[in-house]
Design a protein around this motif. Structure first.
Motif, short mmCIF file in Angstrom:
data_model
loop_
_atom_site.label_atom_id
_atom_site.label_comp_id
_atom_site.label_asym_id
_atom_site.label_seq_id
_atom_site.Cartn_x
_atom_site.Cartn_y
_atom_site.Cartn_z
N UNK A 147 -12.66 -58.17 66.99
CA UNK A 147 -12.33 -57.65 65.47
C UNK A 147 -13.11 -56.46 65.18
N UNK A 148 -12.48 -55.51 64.84
CA UNK A 148 -13.03 -53.99 64.49
C UNK A 148 -13.23 -53.56 63.09
N UNK A 149 -12.51 -54.35 62.31
CA UNK A 149 -12.35 -54.07 60.69
C UNK A 149 -12.15 -55.13 60.02
N UNK A 150 -13.13 -55.34 58.81
CA UNK A 150 -13.16 -56.65 58.01
C UNK A 150 -11.78 -56.81 57.26
N UNK A 151 -10.86 -55.72 57.03
CA UNK A 151 -9.89 -55.82 56.35
C UNK A 151 -8.81 -57.17 56.93
N UNK A 152 -9.03 -57.40 57.91
CA UNK A 152 -8.19 -58.41 58.78
C UNK A 152 -8.71 -59.98 58.59
N UNK A 153 -9.91 -60.11 58.08
CA UNK A 153 -10.40 -61.41 57.80
C UNK A 153 -9.72 -62.18 56.62
N UNK A 154 -9.35 -61.62 55.78
CA UNK A 154 -8.49 -62.22 54.69
C UNK A 154 -7.16 -62.89 55.29
N UNK A 155 -6.45 -62.39 56.36
CA UNK A 155 -5.31 -63.15 56.76
C UNK A 155 -5.89 -64.18 57.83
N UNK A 156 -6.92 -63.97 58.61
CA UNK A 156 -7.55 -64.99 59.69
C UNK A 156 -7.71 -66.25 58.72
N UNK A 157 -8.56 -65.91 57.60
CA UNK A 157 -8.95 -66.92 56.75
C UNK A 157 -7.77 -67.93 56.30
N UNK A 158 -6.80 -66.97 55.87
CA UNK A 158 -5.45 -67.70 55.50
C UNK A 158 -4.86 -68.65 56.55
N UNK A 159 -4.90 -68.03 57.69
CA UNK A 159 -4.58 -68.78 59.00
C UNK A 159 -5.21 -69.98 59.07
N UNK A 160 -6.65 -69.87 59.24
CA UNK A 160 -7.48 -71.05 59.41
C UNK A 160 -8.74 -70.97 58.81
N UNK A 161 -9.07 -71.34 57.63
CA UNK A 161 -10.15 -70.87 56.81
C UNK A 161 -11.47 -71.71 57.45
N UNK A 162 -11.23 -72.83 57.97
CA UNK A 162 -12.37 -73.51 58.72
C UNK A 162 -12.95 -72.75 59.77
N UNK A 163 -11.97 -72.11 60.68
CA UNK A 163 -12.28 -71.59 61.79
C UNK A 163 -12.91 -70.05 61.34
N UNK A 164 -12.49 -69.57 60.41
CA UNK A 164 -12.64 -68.02 60.37
C UNK A 164 -13.64 -67.66 59.01
N UNK A 165 -13.76 -68.86 58.04
CA UNK A 165 -14.32 -68.48 57.02
C UNK A 165 -15.90 -67.87 56.90
N UNK A 166 -16.37 -68.13 57.89
CA UNK A 166 -17.89 -67.80 58.01
C UNK A 166 -17.92 -66.14 58.30
N UNK A 167 -17.03 -65.60 58.84
CA UNK A 167 -17.05 -64.09 59.16
C UNK A 167 -17.49 -63.46 57.97
N UNK A 168 -18.27 -62.45 58.40
CA UNK A 168 -18.96 -61.81 57.16
C UNK A 168 -19.28 -60.21 57.74
N UNK A 169 -19.05 -59.44 56.78
CA UNK A 169 -19.32 -58.00 57.04
C UNK A 169 -20.04 -57.42 55.92
N UNK A 170 -20.62 -57.92 55.18
CA UNK A 170 -21.13 -57.73 53.98
C UNK A 170 -21.82 -56.31 53.82
N UNK A 171 -21.62 -55.65 52.79
CA UNK A 171 -22.04 -54.38 52.61
C UNK A 171 -23.77 -54.28 52.28
N UNK A 172 -24.36 -53.72 53.24
CA UNK A 172 -25.56 -53.87 52.88
C UNK A 172 -26.31 -52.83 51.81
N UNK A 173 -25.42 -51.98 51.21
CA UNK A 173 -25.83 -51.12 50.13
C UNK A 173 -24.83 -51.22 48.88
N UNK A 174 -24.60 -52.18 48.28
CA UNK A 174 -23.81 -52.31 47.37
C UNK A 174 -24.04 -51.49 46.03
N UNK A 175 -25.28 -51.06 46.17
CA UNK A 175 -25.58 -50.35 44.97
C UNK A 175 -24.98 -48.94 44.91
N UNK A 176 -24.70 -48.63 46.10
CA UNK A 176 -24.05 -47.25 46.39
C UNK A 176 -22.41 -47.23 45.64
#
Length: 490
Positions: free
Chosen positions: A117-146
C-alpha cells in the motif's frame, strides 16, 4: 525502521482486498497468497531544491501499513526474483496493475510478488471492505500543527484525482516504508516472511501514478547513502504507464511545489530500467518533452517500449480481471468501462508486459541488454500520427496491428463529469475503444481466415525473435487475433 511484521489470517470470510486467489486461482497453480501488517517508524522528508534533493523534516513517525505476498507454496520452486509493486492508489482503490499485466510471467517462472500500500487514501475503501481486517492501518500525520495553506485548500476544491490531500495523514511516510521493506526482504532477519525463499534479485515496479512514485524514488532516494548501503536496494526497475507531467511530492504539504521537469523522468540509473508506455501516455502529459533515449551506459541503463494500440486502461486490465467481484460491487468500487463507443479498448498489452518483465530479469541476471524497439511517431503537439487504417504509426506492435482487423483508439467519449482527469470534459484519455473493420474490407485485405492465420503466425514469430513476445504466449495471441478477425466477418 520496521519493528514488527504480523501475518493477517486468511479465512473464508476474511481475505485480502481484491484477492488474486479469487481472480487467478493461485492455489491451483502452486502459489499461496498471504498478507501482513507492517509496523514501524518512518522519517518524513522535505525538498531542499527543485532538483530532487531531500532532507529529513520529521524523524521516526509511527505507522501501520500492509502488504500482500504471492509466492510459490514450495520455497524450492522460487526463481530468486522478488517483484515489489507500489500499488496504484489513484482511484482510491488498491489496483495492483503490474501484477495484472505481469502475473502470467511471474507464475510460470516461480517469481515472488509483493504489493505494498503506497498511499493512505485507499484505506477508507479497504476498511469499508473489511473493517476488522484493515481498521488498524494508520499513517497519522506526525506534524498536525502544520496548518494546510489556503492555497492548498483552494486547489483541493472540486478535485477527486490523485492530488487530493487529507491532512489527518501523511503520504510522505511511504519512502522509508518502501526502503525498509526492501532491505528486510533482502535480510536474514527473523521478521522476513521470505526467510525460507531464494531472494537473489529484487525489482521495483509501478503503474501510472505509482510509476511516478518510482521515478521520484530513483531520483531522490535510491542513491542516498542510507538507502544504498552495501549494494543498491533494487536490482532493476519496470515502470508502466507513467504520467510525465506529474511529479510526486515527498510530503503532502509540497503538493503545489514547482519542480524541475527532470524529476518527471529518470535522470540517472545504474541498474536496468525498462519503461513501458501506452498510447495514452507516450505523447500526452508532456511525455514527448521528457523522453529519454535508450542507453547501455553504466550511469544510465534504460529502455523505452511504447505499446501501439493499447490505452492506459483496457477491458482486460481494468474490467475483466475483476470478474464482476461482488465484494467490489458491495463497496461501490467495481472498475468499469464508461465510454459511449460500443467496444472498450482491449489491446492485449499483457503479452508485451510479460516479455518486458522477462527482458528485465534477463538484463539484471546476465548483463545482456534487450533490443531496442521503434518509437511511436508523434506530431508537433505530441499527438500520435495515424496510418490509412486509423491506427497509430510505429511503436511496439503485435500481430493485431501488423495485420489489423480493426482500429484501436486511446480516447473514448464519456458523459461530462465522469473524467478523473478533467470533470468538465466528455473525453476519457485513459480508457479508449476499438472499432472493427467491415467484413468486406477484411476479405479484401486478407482473403481467407486461413491466410490470416498464416500472416499473424509469421508476425508473432518475428516478435518472439526480437524478444517482445514470450514464446509461451504465442498460441494464445495468435488465437485471439484469428478469433477476433473471424468474429468481424473474415
Amino acid at each position: 525502521m520496521i519493528t514488527k511484521i504480523e501475518k493477517i489470517p486468511v479465512t473464508n470470510s476474511s481475505y485480502p482486498f481484491a484477492s488474486a486467489e479469487k481472480y487467478c486461482g493461485l492455489s491451483q497453480k502452486g502459489y499461496e497468497e498471504t498478507e501482513y501488517y507492517m509496523y514501524g517508524t518512518a522519517n518524513v522528508y522535505q525538498s531542499t531544491d527543485q532538483n530532487g534533493n531531500v532532507e529529513i523534516a520529521v524523524k521516526d513517525a509511527p505507522y501501520v501499513n500492509r502488504f500482500v505476498l504471492r509466492a510459490p507454496k514450495d520455497p524450492s520452486k522460487a526463481s530468486g526474483n522478488v517483484i515489489i509493486e507500489i500499488i496504484n492508489p489513484t482511484s482510491f482503490m488498491e489496483i495492483d496493475r503490474m501484477w495484472i499485466l505481469g502475473h502470467r510471467e511471474f507464475l510460470r517462472k516461480g517469481d515472488i510478488y509483493i504489493g505494498i500500500t503506497s498511499k493512505p487514501n485507499t484505506i477508507e475503501k479497504m476498511v469499508e471492505f473489511d473493517k476488522e481486517r484493515y481498521g488498524r492501518l494508520s499513517w497519522n500525520n506526525p506534524n498536525p500543527e502544520n496548518p494546510a495553506s489556503r492555497e492548498i485548500e483552494e486547489f483541493q476544491k472540486g478535485r477527486k484525482a490523485a492530488s487530493d490531500v487529507d491532512f489527518s495523514y501523511e503520504t510522505g511516510l511511504f519512502w522509508d516504508m518502501l526502503t525498509d521493506l526492501a532491505w528486510l526482504i533482502r535480510s536474514e532477519d527473523k521478521k522476513n516472511p521470505l526467510l525460507q525463499y531464494a531472494r537473489k534479485y529484487l525489482y521495483l515496479t509501478g503503474w501510472s501514478q505509482s510509476a511516478c512514485y518510482l521515478y521520484r524514488y530513483v531520483n531522490s532516494f535510491a542513491y542516498r547513502p542510507e538507502v544504498a548501503r552495501e549494494q543498491a536496494v533494487f536490482d532493476g526497475y519496470l515502470a508502466g504507464g507513467g504520467v510525465h507531467s506529474f511529479v510526486i511530492p515527498v510530503n503532502q504539504y509540497e503538493v503545489l511545489q514547482e519542480y524541475n521537469y527532470r524529476l518527471s523522468r529518470i535522470e540517472k540509473i545504474r541498474q536496468p530500467f525498462i519503461e513501458v508506455q501506452t498510447e495514452s501516455e507516450n505523447g500526452r502529459f508532456e511525455s514527448w518533452r521528457t523522453m529519454r533515449p535508450d542507453s547501455d551506459s553504466t550511469e544510465f541503463k534504460y529502455r523505452l517500449y511504447e505499446v501501439t494500440g493499447a490505452s492506459h486502461d483496457t477491458v482486460y486490465s481494468y474490467v475483466d480481471y475483476y470478474q464482476k467481484d461482488p465484494d467490489l460491487i458491495r463497496i461501490n468500487h467495481l472498475p468499469e468501462y464508461l465510454g459511449k463507443q460500443k467496444e472498450g479498448n482491449n489491446y492485449p498489452s499483457q503479452f508485451l508486459y510479460a516479455a518486458a518483465f522477462r527482458n528485465l530479469f534477463h538484463w539484471v541476471r546476465t548483463g545482456a541488454a534487450p533490443g531496442h524497439c521503434e518509437r511511436i511517431k508523434v506530431d508537433a503537439e505530441g499527438e500520435n500520427c495515424k496510418d490509412a487504417f486509423g491506427n497509430t504509426i510505429g511503436g511496439l506492435r503485435t500481430c493485431l496491428l501488423g495485420y489489423p482487423s480493426g482500429r484501436y483508439c486511446s480516447t473514448s467519449t464519456i458523459e461530462p463529469g465522469m473524467s478523473m482527469l478533467n470533470p468538465d470534459s466528455d473525453k476519457d484519455g485513459l480508457f479508449g475503444y476499438q472499432e472493427a473493420f467491415s467484413a468486406s474490407m477484411l476479405k479484401e485485405l486478407y482473403g481467407t481466415i486461413e491466410n490470416y492465420r498464416k500472416l499473424v503466425t509469421q508476425d508473432t514469430g518475428e516478435q518472439i525473435s526480437k524478444g517482445f513476445i514470450c514464446s509461451e504466449d504465442a498460441e494464445e495471441l495468435i488465437e485471439m487475433a484469428v478469433e477476433l478477425a473471424g468474429k468481424r466477418g473474415l
